[in-house]
Design an enzyme around this catalytic site. Structure first.
Site, PDB file in Angstrom:
ATOM      1  N   SER A 328       0.802  -0.957   0.120  1.00  0.00           N
ATOM      2  CA  SER A 328       0.030  -0.058  -0.178  1.00  0.00           C
ATOM      3  C   SER A 328       0.924   1.217   0.012  1.00  0.00           C
ATOM      4  CB  SER A 328      -0.967  -0.091   1.180  1.00  0.00           C
ATOM      5  OG  SER A 328       0.032   0.394   2.354  1.00  0.00           O
ATOM      6  N   ASP A 329       0.423   2.231  -0.572  1.00  0.00           N
ATOM      7  CA  ASP A 329       0.741   3.522  -0.048  1.00  0.00           C
ATOM      8  C   ASP A 329       0.923   3.845   1.347  1.00  0.00           C
ATOM      9  OD1 ASP A 329       2.122   6.000  -0.295  1.00  0.00           O
ATOM     10  OD2 ASP A 329       0.966   6.565  -2.192  1.00  0.00           O
ATOM     11  N   CYS A 330       1.480   4.735   1.837  1.00  0.00           N
ATOM     12  CA  CYS A 330       1.713   4.904   3.265  1.00  0.00           C
ATOM     13  C   CYS A 330       0.222   5.467   3.805  1.00  0.00           C
ATOM     14  CB  CYS A 330       2.852   5.799   3.707  1.00  0.00           C
ATOM     15  SG  CYS A 330       4.488   5.137   3.283  1.00  0.00           S
TER      16      CYS A 330
END
Length: 808
Positions: A328-330
C-alpha cells in the site's frame, strides 16, 4: 568497563576494532569471557552484537549464528516456493501478522532480522534523516549520486540512458546495503503515473504524459535497478535490488482546491483506463518484470485501489503475470475506513485489502487489526499466508536468506561504486542530453568562450544547490549550481539573487538591474522549486509569480544584449510573455537537473554541448486552469468546451507542444520509400460492430481476434536524418501516427517510436523503426478493447508524412 580490563582478557579491544572487516559472533567472545568476568556476559554480548551488526548487512540463515539450524528455508538449493512454504509453516499467527507492515520486526528464534520494505530511489538512492526508511547515508557512505529528476531525463527520449541510470542506482543501493547501512533492498520507484494535468505537484517524478514513453521508461529503469540486462530476460533468480512501480492506478492529483488524494474518487472510462492509465503498468510488469507494485490512495470508480481484487489479482497477477509483492501507499489501508468510509470497520479494511491481493501495509493498520479480523472471521489465515509467500519470496530473491550476502552474486559491490566517477559522469551526461532549448532568436546561444568578457547571473535559482535536486532526493556526491558552472567559463561574473525566493515576495529589482547593466550578457535563472510544486502541493496557476515575471521583463529591457532565460521546474509553465519578448533571446528548460545540472547548463550555454532534449509534456496556457483537475477524461468534449488532455487529445492552444525542442543545428528528415505501404491482415470480419453505423465509422476488428500470426507482422520504416548545422549534435527522432480519419475518440496523433541519432556537422544517417500493426496502428474503443481499423494511417516526423494503409 575500562579499556585496560578488556585488554587483560586477550586484547578484545583489538578484536572489536577489526569487526568492520571480520565478523566475530557474540557467542565466541562470550565463551572466552565466561570464566574470568561472568558478571559482564550479557553486556558484552549486546555490545559486540551491535558492533557486528553495524559492520555487515543483515541477513537470515547465518551458519555461524547459534540460533540458526539447518531449516529447509535456509537451503538455497531448494526452490523458493518450497523454502517459503517451510518458513511460513514455522511462524505463529502473531509472527505472521508482524511481517505484514513495512517495518517488519525480527523473528529472533528463527534467526530472521528486521526488514524495512520502504526505501526510495526515484533518481538516486534517497535518505531522509528522521524518517524510518531502509537506507541510511549516515555511516561510512554519506552520499549517493543524484541524477536529474525523472521529468528531465524523460526529455532525452533515450531508453539506454534510463537503463544506465537505473543500473547505477541499483549498484549504489547494493553497495550501501553491503556496507551495513541498510535494513532493506526494496525501493518504491519508479513513479509511472501519467502526467495528465500540468498542475500536478508530483508530475516532476514521472516520465511525462505519454503512455509509450512512460512504459519504456519503466521497463528500462526497472531492468537496470534490478540487475537485468538492457534487453531483459536474463535476470534469473537473483535481484540486485527490487523496483516497485507506483502508484497503481489513475493517481495524479495530490491536493487541489480542497480535494486531496486520500478521498478523491477518480471516475475513469474503460477507454481511458485501457489506452492511458494502465499501459505503463502492464509494460512494467510484463516486460520490466518488476518485483513490486504500490497501490494508490485514491479510489477508481468508487473502489479503493488497494481493495480492488479486479485490479490487483485479476489484472496484475492473472492477466499480466505479476510475480512479486504489492504494498500500500503509506496509511492507504487506514484511509479506506477512516477517510473514505468504504470499509465500515478497521477489520473490514484489513480484510478487503488482503483479499484483494495486497501484501504489505506501509503503516500499522494490518499490525493493529489483522488478528481481530481473523478472530471475527472476516479474514481467513490463508490470505495472510498468501501475502507472506509474496513477501518472503522477494526477500529470498534479494539473497537475504542465503547466508552472508557479501559472499553472494552482488556481494562484491563495495563503497567505491557509490559516487564513482562513472556515475557522476552519467549524471552530467543525463542533464546535458535532456535540457531543452525552447527559444534561440538571433542565435544568441551559444556564447563565445573566447569573446564573452563579462556575465551577469541573476535569479533565485542561480545558486541554489537544493533546487537542482527536486523531490525524493538523497544527499548528492557534490553539486554544481548554474552560477558555479558558469564561473568555469567567465572570470568576470556578477551574481545577484534578484529576489528573496522563487515566489519573489520581495524583489530586489533595482539592485538586480544595476548588476545586469554592468555586464555584457545576462543569464536569468528563474522558475519554480519545491515550495511551488511537490507531493501534497498541486499548483493552481501555470504562470510564474507576477513579481518574478516583472523582474524578468525589467532585467531583459535593461540588459545590453538579449538575455538568456533558464527555467528550473518540474511542471510546464506558461511563459508566453518571455516567448514573445524580443529582449529575451534564448530560453532553456532544465527541469530539476540533479547534482551536475549547473555544469550541464554552462556547457550548453557556452557551446560545449549541443542541446537536443525534447519536452515530454505539453505546455498549456494559463487559461487551462479553468479545467477542473478532478476531471479524468482524456478525450475532448467540444459541446461542453472540455478541451481534452495531453498532446494525444488536447484541442486547445499550446505554449509549447509535446516533443518540442530546438538545437544549435538544423535537421531535416525524410521517409525513404517502402517496398509495400499496404498491410493486408486478411481477416474475415465477424463482429456486427464492423458495419458502418455512421459516416465517421470505419470497418474494424478487435486485435484479440487477429491471432499471433497476423499480429507478428512487422512494418519496416526508415527515416533519413541530416544535420545541416556546423556543430555535432544528438537529436531524438519522434515517430508519430494518426488515422487519416479524425474524430470518434481517436487520438490527434500517437507516438509509436523514438530513437536518438548522433550526427556530425553535415552528416546524415538512416534510422530504422519497426512497427507492429496490432500494437501501433490500433486504437481503443469505448469498451476498452483494442481494435484495428481499415484505412489510411499517416506516419509523421516533424512536418514529413508517409502513408500506410491497413486492409482487413
Amino acid at each position: 568497563m575500562s579499556e585496560s580490563r578488556w585488554n587483560e582478557n586477550g586484547d578484545l579491544v583489538g578484536l572489536i576494532k577489526t569487526l568492520p572487516a571480520l565478523y566475530f559472533t557474540a557467542q565466541k567472545i562470550v565463551t572466552k569471557m565466561k570464566l574470568k568476568y561472568p558478571f559482564v556476559l550479557i553486556h558484552i554480548s549486546t555490545v559486540v552484537l551491535i558492533l557486528a551488526e553495524s559492520s555487515r548487512p543483515p541477513f537470515a540463515c547465518d551458519s555461524s549464528h547459534p540460533l540458526t539450524k539447518s531449516y529447509p528455508f535456509c537451503k538455497p538449493t531448494l526452490p523458493i516456493n518450497q523454502r517459503v512454504q517451510d518458513l511460513i509453516s514455522r511462524l505463529t499467527l502473531d509472527e505472521k501478522i508482524s511481517q505484514l507492515v513495512n517495518s517488519a520486526p525480527p523473528i529472533p528464534r528463527l534467526g530472521i532480522p528486521e526488514y524495512e520494505w520502504w526505501s526510495e530511489a526515484l533518481h538516486g538512492v534517497a535518505y531522509f534523516p528522521g524518517l524510518h526508511t531502509g537506507m541510511s547515508l549516515n555511516g561510512t557512505i554519506q552520499s549517493a549520486t543524484s541524477f536529474p529528476q525523472v521529468i528531465l531525463t524523460a526529455a532525452s527520449f533515450d531508453v539506454h540512458l534510463w537503463y544506465r541510470i537505473g543500473q547505477a542506482i541499483g549498484r549504489e543501493a547494493r553497495a550501501i546495503y553491503n556496507a551495513g547501512q541498510a535494513t532493506g533492498m526494496t525501493f518504491w520507484a519508479p513513479n509511472i503515473n501519467i502526467f495528465r494535468d500540468p498542475r500536478w505537484g508530483r508530475g516532476q517524478e514521472t516520465p511525462g504524459e505519454d503512455p509509450v514513453v512512460t512504459g519504456k521508461y519503466a521497463v528500462s529503469f526497472v531492468r537496470g535497478i534490478q540487475g537485468d540486462t538492457f534487453e531483459g530476460g536474463k535476470l534469473g533468480h537473483h535481484l540486485q535490488a527490487s523496483a516497485c512501480c507506483k502508484h497503481f492506478t489513475a493517481y495524479d492529483l495530490d491536493n487541489w482546491k480542497g480535494v486531496n488524494r486520500f478521498v478523491f474518487n477518480a471516475k475513469v472510462s474503460l477507454q481511458d483506463l485501457a489506452d492511458t492509465y494502465m499501459p505503463p503498468f502492464r509494460s512494467c510488469i510484463e516486460e520490466g518484470k518488476a518485483s513490486g507494485i504500490m497501490c494508490a490512495y485514491n479510489r477508481v470508480n468508487g473502489v479503493p485501489n488497494c481493495a480492488d481484487y479486479n485490479l490487483l489479482s485479476k489484472t496484475a497477477r492473472a492477466q499480466w503475470g505479476f510475480d512479486g509483492y504489492i504494498t500500500s501507499d503509506c496509511d492507504a489501508v487506514s484511509i479506506i475506513h477512516e477517510e473514505q468510509g468504504y470499509a465500515k470497520l478497521p477489520e473490514d479494511a484489513v480484510a478487503d485489502v488482503l483479499k484483494a491481493g495486497m501484501d504489505v501495509n506501509c503503516g500499522n493498520y494490518l499490525k493493529n487489526y489483522t488478528k481481530s479480523a481473523v478472530v471475527k472471521r472476516k479474514l481467513p489465515i490463508s490470505e495472510i499466508d498468501r501475502a507472506l509467500h509474496n513477501l518472503f519470496s522477494v526477500r529470498m530473491r534479494l539473497g537475504l536468506f542465503d547466508g552472508n550476502p557479501l559472499q553472494q552474486p552482488f556481494g562484491k559491490i563495495g563503497p567505491d561504486q557509490v559516487c564513482s566517477q562513472e556515475h557522476q559522469n552519467l549524471a552530467l551526461e543525463a542533464a546535458r542530453n535532456s535540457i531543452v532549448l525552447l527559444k534561440n532568436t538571433y542565435r544568441v546561444l551559444p556564447f563565445s568562450k573566447a569573446k564573452t568578457t563579462s556575465l551577469a547571473v541573476i535569479g533565485p535559482n542561480a545558486n541554489s544547490a537544493k533546487t537542482l535536486l527536486g523531490n525524493y532526493a538523497g544527499i548528492p556526491c557534490k553539486t554544481v549550481t548554474p552560477l558555479q558552472g558558469l564561473q568555469r567559463y567567465v572570470k568576470d561574473i556578477r551574481y545577484h539573487p534578484g529576489c528573496n525566493a522563487v515566489n519573489c515576495s520581495y524583489a530586489l529589482t533595482d539592485q538586480a538591474v544595476k548588476v545586469a547593466k554592468g555586464a555584457e550578457y545576462v543569464v536569468l535563472v528563474m522558475g519554480l522549486d519545491q515550495t511551488q510544486e511537490r507531493e501534497e502541493l498541486d499548483r493552481v496557476d501555470l504562470v510564474l509569480s507576477p513579481k518574478q515575471q516583472n523582474l524578468i521583463s525589467t532585467l531583459a529591457r535593461a540588459a545590453k544584449n538579449p538575455v538568456v532565460l533558464v527555467l528550473l521546474s518540474g511542471g510546464p509553465v506558461d511563459i508566453s510573455f518571455a516567448k514573445n519578448d524580443k529582449h529575451i533571446g534564448s530560453i532553456l528548460w532544465a527541469g530539476y537537473p540533479g547534482e551536475a545540472g549547473g555544469l550541464a547548463l554552462a556547457e550548453i550555454i557556452f557551446g560545449d554541448h549541443n542541446p537536443g532534449g525534447r519536452l515530454p509534456v505539453t505546455w498549456y496556457p494559463q487559461s487551462f486552469v479553468k479545467v477542473p483537475m478532478t476531471d479524468m477524461r482524456m478525450r475532448p468534449e467540444p459541446s461542453s468546451g472540455y478541451p481534452g488532455r495531453t498532446y494525444r487529445f488536447y484541442q486547445g492552444q499550446k505554449v509549447f507542444e509535446f516533443g518540442y525542442g530546438l538545437s544549435y543545428s538544423n535537421y531535416s528528415y525524410e521517409f525513404l520509400p517502402v517496398a509495400q505501404n499496404k498491410v493486408y491482415l486478411n481477416h474475415q470480419i465477424k463482429s456486427p460492430k464492423a458495419e458502418l453505423e455512421n459516416s465517421n465509422a470505419l470497418k474494424h476488428v478487435p486485435v484479440s481476434e487477429l491471432g499471433t500470426e497476423l499480429c507478428s507482422k512487422r512494418i519496416p520504416v526508415t527515416v533519413r536524418a541530416q544535420n545541416h548545422g556546423d556543430m555535432a549534435g544528438r537529436h531524438p527522432l519522434l515517430l508519430f501516427v494518426r488515422s487519416a480519419k479524425a474524430g470518434n475518440g481517436r487520438p490527434e496523433k500517437q507516438l509509436v517510436g523514438f530513437q536518438s541519432v548522433i550526427l556530425n556537422a553535415g552528416e546524415r544517417a538512416d534510422v530504422e523503426f519497426e512497427l507492429s500493426p496490432c500494437e501501433h496502428l490500433s486504437t481503443v474503443n469505448e469498451d476498452g478493447l483494442m481494435v484495428i481499423e481499415e484505412g489510411s494511417h499517416l506516419l509523421s516526423i516533424e512536418d514529413k508524412e508517409s502513408e500506410i494503409t491497413v486492409i482487413l
